[in-house]
Design a protein around this motif. Sequence first.
Motif: not given
Length: 371
Positions: A116-119, A124-130, A179-182
Amino acid sequence: MLRSRPHAAPSAPAGIAGAFLLAVAVAATVVTVPGSPARAAVPGSPARTAVSAAPLPVALGAPAEAAALAAPLPTSPCDPGGVTAEDTALAAELNTRLTMKMRGYMDGYRVSCARAVVGAVRARGLAREAAVVAVTTAVVETGVRNINREVDHDSLGVFQQRATWGSAAQRLDVAWSTGAFLDKMLRTYPDGSWRSAVVGDVCQRVQVSKYPERYQPQAADGQMIVSALWPVSGVTRSEVVARARTWNPGTARRVPYSQTARHGGYRTDGSGYASMALRLGAPGPDSRGLSSARHSRPIPVSELRSGDLIIRATGPATARQVIVFDRWADAGRTSYWAYQQRRGYGTDHRRMSEGLSAGSGFTAHRPLTIR
């Protein structure tokens, strides 16, 4: 585990690890503690590069880590669809590969939370590193669990976010909490500067923990979990069709249908066949897995293109189907040609109309692996 606090919230004196251990003591849980891994230097590798997989020191020590991970704390689902058979299978595999605190403690539920976190990161369209930063944080904070009781002050959720982050319902919604974390990560590291920072440092600046040293030792395992959940580089649409043809559809050499047999490592049912065509890991996710956010996104039927999927993922196993769309059969789009591992027959290429009428139970999906 550890206490985390957003922004300028006051630090906690004890930390969530202590709360977990108290819960263990109250429940009289008996924990078998594996041997502690050998110490190694923590490399200052940036988030954009591979994190060292060498065993690193566990901040709390093996007994405390094991007790915290085994603490019988109440949790909420991370995925509304629940834990899949694929989650459970992946957990068993990860338990043999992880090197730090999560080794031997992964289960289907924890994988569903990481998924769920990875999804949410992918959405968000962010890279794998995020995703590596977020999952590493979840490993340290909760052992990748969506904890729904305020064990450590008013902290909740997979990241143990305090009440200043949002409502209880928001913090227990993994998509929202991620999303809040990101959001905070992107504010703290403008212009993508987080990508060149050390994973543990990014975790700490977002969480503002009392124990900043606990993140980086888990970064290699965080990366391993994300790698197992992040879709592979992908295939082209023509490659999907070419791979579908390798099972000789509609010929005497077609692969017979079975939900238990394997061909080239893949299950010889509809979802196994589609997984093979999409070059997913063998034996392949089931129909529910293929229709989940991990592997695809829903699209209107009118947008179907070669290599897309038409799935009925509800009902008993005998009713579920996965169809690999090939092309429209007529200008009016009243039917289409498709590849399918068909019950009672095997690999087939035929004209179909499933999913074109309302209420059929079929939905159209675009695989994330298609590039």
